[in-house]
Design an enzyme around this catalytic site. Structure first.
Site, PDB file in Angstrom:
ATOM      1  N   GLY A   1       0.832  -1.203   0.000  1.00  0.00           N
ATOM      2  CA  GLY A   1       0.000   0.000   0.000  1.00  0.00           C
ATOM      3  C   GLY A   1       0.860   1.244   0.000  1.00  0.00           C
TER       4      GLY A   1
ATOM      5  N   GLN B   1       3.131   9.928   1.029  1.00  0.00           N
ATOM      6  CA  GLN B   1       4.448   9.301   1.165  1.00  0.00           C
ATOM      7  C   GLN B   1       5.400   9.680   0.037  1.00  0.00           C
ATOM      8  OE1 GLN B   1       2.425   5.299   1.884  1.00  0.00           O
ATOM      9  NE2 GLN B   1       4.373   5.058   2.963  1.00  0.00           N
TER      10      GLN B   1
ATOM     11  N   CYS C   1       5.586  -0.158   7.153  1.00  0.00           N
ATOM     12  CA  CYS C   1       5.298   1.021   6.334  1.00  0.00           C
ATOM     13  C   CYS C   1       6.528   1.319   5.490  1.00  0.00           C
ATOM     14  CB  CYS C   1       4.982   2.207   7.233  1.00  0.00           C
ATOM     15  SG  CYS C   1       4.606   3.725   6.340  1.00  0.00           S
ATOM     16  N   LEU C   2       6.314   1.621   4.217  1.00  0.00           N
ATOM     17  CA  LEU C   2       7.446   1.981   3.353  1.00  0.00           C
ATOM     18  C   LEU C   2       8.144   3.244   3.852  1.00  0.00           C
ATOM     19  CD1 LEU C   2       5.844   1.201  -0.123  1.00  0.00           C
ATOM     20  CD2 LEU C   2       7.767  -0.004   0.945  1.00  0.00           C
TER      21      LEU C   2
ATOM     22  N   HIS D   1      -4.621   2.176   7.401  1.00  0.00           N
ATOM     23  CA  HIS D   1      -3.229   2.639   7.492  1.00  0.00           C
ATOM     24  C   HIS D   1      -2.968   3.744   6.452  1.00  0.00           C
ATOM     25  CE1 HIS D   1       1.270   1.686   7.800  1.00  0.00           C
ATOM     26  NE2 HIS D   1       1.199   2.407   6.707  1.00  0.00           N
ATOM     27  N   GLU D   2      -3.446   3.527   5.222  1.00  0.00           N
ATOM     28  CA  GLU D   2      -3.200   4.505   4.149  1.00  0.00           C
ATOM     29  C   GLU D   2      -4.014   5.783   4.367  1.00  0.00           C
ATOM     30  OE1 GLU D   2      -0.670   3.828   2.563  1.00  0.00           O
ATOM     31  OE2 GLU D   2      -0.598   1.668   2.907  1.00  0.00           O
TER      32      GLU D   2
ATOM     33  N   HIS E   1      -2.224   8.040   6.636  1.00  0.00           N
ATOM     34  CA  HIS E   1      -1.192   8.843   5.952  1.00  0.00           C
ATOM     35  C   HIS E   1      -1.782  10.143   5.401  1.00  0.00           C
ATOM     36  CE1 HIS E   1       2.464   6.469   5.935  1.00  0.00           C
ATOM     37  NE2 HIS E   1       1.843   5.389   5.491  1.00  0.00           N
TER      38      HIS E   1
HETATM   39  C1  QAP Z   1       0.939  -0.677   4.943  1.00  0.00           C
HETATM   40  O1  QAP Z   1       3.042  -1.189   4.100  1.00  0.00           O
HETATM   41  C2  QAP Z   1       0.539  -1.931   5.655  1.00  0.00           C
HETATM   42  O2  QAP Z   1       9.732  -2.089   6.394  1.00  0.00           O
HETATM   43  C3  QAP Z   1       1.740  -0.918   3.694  1.00  0.00           C
HETATM   44  O3  QAP Z   1      11.636  -2.819   4.664  1.00  0.00           O
HETATM   45  C4  QAP Z   1       1.479  -2.788   6.173  1.00  0.00           C
HETATM   46  O4  QAP Z   1       3.644  -1.879   2.082  1.00  0.00           O
HETATM   47  C5  QAP Z   1      -0.762  -2.212   5.807  1.00  0.00           C
HETATM   48  C6  QAP Z   1       7.678  -2.511   3.427  1.00  0.00           C
HETATM   49  C7  QAP Z   1       1.091  -3.949   6.810  1.00  0.00           C
HETATM   50  C8  QAP Z   1      -1.157  -3.365   6.431  1.00  0.00           C
HETATM   51  C9  QAP Z   1      -0.235  -4.231   6.922  1.00  0.00           C
HETATM   52  C10 QAP Z   1       8.047  -2.238   4.728  1.00  0.00           C
HETATM   53  C11 QAP Z   1       8.655  -2.890   2.526  1.00  0.00           C
HETATM   54  C12 QAP Z   1       6.302  -2.387   2.976  1.00  0.00           C
HETATM   55  C13 QAP Z   1       9.378  -2.347   5.119  1.00  0.00           C
HETATM   56  C14 QAP Z   1       3.964  -1.671   3.221  1.00  0.00           C
HETATM   57  C15 QAP Z   1      10.337  -2.730   4.206  1.00  0.00           C
HETATM   58  C16 QAP Z   1       9.978  -2.997   2.905  1.00  0.00           C
HETATM   59  C17 QAP Z   1       5.310  -1.876   3.740  1.00  0.00           C
HETATM   60 CO    CO Z   2       2.566   3.453   5.483  1.00  0.00          CO
END
Ligand code: QAP
Ligand code: CO
Length: 171
Positions: free
Chosen positions: A46, A51, A92-93, A134-135, A138
């Site tokens: 996401g 971001q 989270c990215l 979550h989004e 943001h």
């Molecule tokens: C939000 O998060 C989310 O730490 C999206 O090193 C996350 O895409 C919603 C990511 C979990 C629901 C559940 C994170 C990639 C990606 C990192 C992501 C990383 C590489 C996170």
């Molecule tokens: Co995020």
């Protein structure tokens, strides 16, 4: 298509409140494509426009293993459908390398516009419910680390600050 730069915590620009999209035009469609490319390249599930330092209400999500089921939400508006809660280890990215269990409403109704500017509504549960909440956080300038204790959040901030300083020195 372009891979955009992803802002990382504690960058203050992540605290900007996003404005509603007024017209879903070519500019927004290009933003959506670039956000999808950015999310796929970063192996995320996401991404919110906040971001990538665009402060308009646009979210992309893809929960599929094949990375071929993009979901686009423009001006998303969510309402909890239940008092039931669901906990998930979120990442989270914009907070790379850190994952923490966060509790949120288990089911939500989503109102949004699609990439064509058409209104739709849907209900979400499980990972999609977590991800859209979550989004949408943001877009309000909020991050998952805001749900943690000050101690945990400060630890994450110090570690990321250190990584960013090292990346600065490495050029
Ligand atoms: C939000 O998060 C989310 O730490 C999206 O090193 C996350 O895409 C919603 C990511 C979990 C629901 C559940 C994170 C990639 C990606 C990192 C992501 C990383 C590489 C996170
Ligand atoms: Co995020």
């Amino acid at each position: 298509m372009t891979v955009l730069n992803i802002l990382e915590f504690p960058d203050k620009r992540l605290r900007t409140v996003a404005k509603p999209v007024e017209v879903v035009d070519g500019r927004i469609q290009t933003l959506v494509r670039d956000m999808l490319e950015t999310m796929y390249e970063a192996e995320g599930i996401g991404l919110a426009a906040s971001q990538v330092d665009v402060h308009e209400r646009v979210v992309v999500i893809d929960l599929s293993d094949e990375r071929n089921e993009p979901l686009v939400f423009i001006n998303p508006d969510i309402t909890p459908l239940t008092d039931e809660e669901f906990s998930y280890q979120e990442g989270c990215l914009s907070v790379p390398g850190f994952y923490e269990e966060i509790t949120r409403p288990a089911r939500v109704k989503i109102h949004a516009l699609n990439e064509q500017g058409e209104a739709f509504e849907t209900e979400a549960e499980g990972l999609l419910a977590v991800c859209i909440q979550h989004e949408c956080d943001h877009l309000a300038g909020k991050l998952f680390v805001d749900y943690l204790s000050n101690l945990k959040r400060d630890r994450i901030q110090r570690k990321l600050d250190k990584i960013h300083r090292m990346q600065q020195r490495a050029g």
